[in-house]
Design a protein around this motif. Structure first.
Motif, PDB file in Angstrom:
ATOM      1  N   ASP A 146       1.840   3.873   8.879  1.00  0.00           N
ATOM      2  CA  ASP A 146       0.903   4.049   9.926  1.00  0.00           C
ATOM      3  C   ASP A 146       0.782   2.676  10.526  1.00  0.00           C
ATOM      4  O   ASP A 146       0.880   2.462  11.671  1.00  0.00           O
ATOM      5  N   ARG A 147       0.384   1.629   9.491  1.00  0.00           N
ATOM      6  CA  ARG A 147      -0.040   0.348  10.053  1.00  0.00           C
ATOM      7  C   ARG A 147       1.152  -0.375  10.840  1.00  0.00           C
ATOM      8  O   ARG A 147       0.943  -1.153  11.399  1.00  0.00           O
TER       9      ARG A 147
ATOM     10  N   THR B 288      -0.040   5.216   4.142  1.00  0.00           N
ATOM     11  CA  THR B 288      -0.769   4.254   4.741  1.00  0.00           C
ATOM     12  C   THR B 288       0.019   3.103   5.433  1.00  0.00           C
ATOM     13  O   THR B 288      -0.371   2.745   6.607  1.00  0.00           O
TER      14      THR B 288
ATOM     15  N   SER C 124       0.637  -1.114   0.068  1.00  0.00           N
ATOM     16  CA  SER C 124      -0.136  -0.044   0.084  1.00  0.00           C
ATOM     17  C   SER C 124       0.766   1.288   0.007  1.00  0.00           C
ATOM     18  O   SER C 124       2.187   1.107   0.056  1.00  0.00           O
TER      19      SER C 124
END
Length: 526
Positions: A101-102, A98, A94
């Motif tokens: 952060d994950r 995104t 991704s």
């Protein structure tokens, strides 16, 4: 002159490629495999926990500018204690913002627990890449613990021209683990990085980032139909010539070069190499797709009267000298010419085929075999079924034809044989064994014997502890070691047994053995 297509991409590194380049490729990716096994609770030289230090370093690393790329994270050994299938894609490819952060959120919650399935994680990662370009970064504090060989996997990837770049960082490892992780990097064709501290881990990851963003050239070979071909070549025009292999990322200075490329035959030559000028971009990758002529090909087949057989390694000779070898299951590129192909699937098949190979050929080298079958034999003692566990012999017309392994048997010509048990103490022969032309045959044969158990007695006549004895045919010179307290099958005849002098003094005992007999033989200490 063959045409050479040059395409420049602002990207980081080569990746697995299984066909001609596509008009629309997914974004390149950086894929992290992170060690979540129980050993990550170990401490570094500064007494900090590895898992705590790694969290901080990765938090910073994923904050870098990965413009034009996508990120992914796989973790292993973090969910179950003794499960070699515990490998999980926790953040699929991704966008950097995104994914970062994950990744941070997941790494903060991870609890190192289980084993180290490196090989399975690498295989799963390659599947996750699909047609994407990029690199894998493996961060591990230990070696593979799941009965697999990641070095062999990397060698297999390179042999198949899977060009995904695998970088390895060993984090707080001992010398043995360092050698194992170094092996993975060596097999992948990348530099191993060792990190004894959080700063060293950060430096290692930064150096990988720097290498993958440097100017590079990736060579791709295709035939006239656009099918992928493994090619080799040379780049000249810089400070020194650079050897090229297709789908690998070659770091070069930006500038203009002369490229020579072609398919390498098993003779070691480039087949009708093409030449072209190319310019390497100052940033990212310059991907050069080269259309090259296809050399002639050969492959070997083996068959006997019953059909196709597995065959063996094939030696290729010219003028009596071996040029190269190839496996029976392979199709290989070869220079045009006249050759002798030799193969020896077994002792009864020393095969040779002469053939001329020309441009454009795909030639079958057909080896016609004399039919042999695998025959296995088991000789058992009558009355007990005790297995005579030694190799046997097959004789024919008073001539030794085959030595037969006690478990694997032997490949033999169909026919009638005498099977011999060449035991130095109890030899035996079974005549008229008929081996047919069936593929796999097993024979169980009974040896008529008597059984003897040797017993030691002390001076007072009470049983002594069991130990070795020395047995021979009466009048013979051969003395073989046997154990007391164990039932021994012996063919009929006269035997003499001597006690072991370390247990005391014993008179030799001579005794007779008859078929079906089961008796003790006593050695009494003087």
């Amino acid at each position: 002159m063959q045409c050479v297509h040059i395409m420049a991409f602002a990207a980081l590194s080569a990746v697995a490629f299984s066909g001609p380049s596509r008009a629309q490729e997914p974004p390149p990716g950086t894929y992290i495999i992170f060690d979540g096994s129980g050993s990550m609770w170990g401490k570094l030289v500064d007494e900090s926990y590895k898992i705590h230090a790694a969290r901080i370093v990765l938090d910073d690393f994923v904050s870098r500018d990965f413009a034009g790329r996508e990120l992914a994270l796989r973790v292993y050994g973090h969910r179950r204690e003794a499960d070699c299938s515990d490998t999980q894609l926790v953040v699929p490819f991704s966008s950097p913002s995104t994914a970062a952060d994950r990744m941070r959120a997941f790494l903060q919650s991870i609890n190192p627990l289980g084993r180290t399935p490196i090989t399975q994680s690498l295989m799963a990662a390659l599947s996750d890449f699909g047609d994407r370009r990029g690199e894998i970064i493996l961060i591990s504090d230990g070696i593979e613990t799941c009965n697999a060989d990641p070095c062999a996997l990397m060698r297999d990837w390179r042999e198949k021209d899977v060009a995904v770049q695998v970088h390895v960082v060993g984090f707080g490892v001992e010398e043995r683990e360092k050698e194992a992780l170094q092996c993975i990097a060596d097999a992948a064709g990348t530099e191993y990085r060792d990190a004894e501290s959080a700063q060293a881990l950060a430096d290692g990851l930064a150096s990988i980032y720097d290498v993958t963003t440097a100017a590079a050239l990736v060579l791709r070979g295709v035939d006239s139909d656009g099918n992928h071909l493994r090619v080799h070549g040379e780049l000249t025009g810089g400070r020194e010539p650079i050897e090229l292999v297709s789908e690998r990322r070659h770091l070069v200075d930006p500038g203009d070069y002369q490229l020579v490329a072609g398919v390498q035959t098993r003779n070691g030559t480039l087949y009708r190499p093409v030449e072209e000028s190319t310019t390497v971009s100052a940033t990212g990758e310059t991907i050069v797709k080269v259309e090259v002529p296809v050399p002639p090909r050969v492959y070997a087949t083996f068959a006997d009267a019953r059909g196709t057989q597995s065959g063996s390694l094939v030696s290729v000779l010219q003028n009596g000298a071996e040029v190269f070898r190839f496996r029976a299951r392979d199709t290989v590129f070869i220079d045009p010419g006249t050759y002798e192909f030799q193969a020896s699937p077994n002792a009864e098949n020393r095969l040779s085929v002469n053939a001329t190979v020309d441009h454009g050929d795909t030639k079958e080298i057909a080896f016609v075999m004399t039919r042999t079958v695998r025959a296995r034999f088991r000789m058992e003692a009558s009355g007990s079924g005790i297995h005579f566990r030694q190799n046997y012999e097959l004789w024919q017309d008073e001539e030794l034809k085959y030595k037969v392994h006690v478990s694997n048997g032997a490949l033999v010509l169909p026919g009638t044989y005498d099977l011999r048990l060449p035991d130095r103490l109890t030899p035996y022969v079974v005549s008229g064994i008929e081996v047919t032309d069936e593929d796999d045959q097993e024979f169980t044969l009974t040896v008529p014997v008597g059984h003897v158990t040797f017993q030691y007695l002390k001076l007072d006549g009470t049983p002594d502890t069991d130990d070795r004895v020395f047995l021979s045919r009466t009048g013979g010179q051969e003395r073989l070691y046997k154990r007391s307290g164990v039932k021994h099958p012996l063919t009929p005849g006269s035997y003499t047994v001597n006690g072991w002098t370390a247990k005391g003094e014993y008179d030799p005992v001579t005794f007779q053995v008859a078929v079906g007999e089961d008796k003790p033989v006593v050695l009494r200490r003087k």
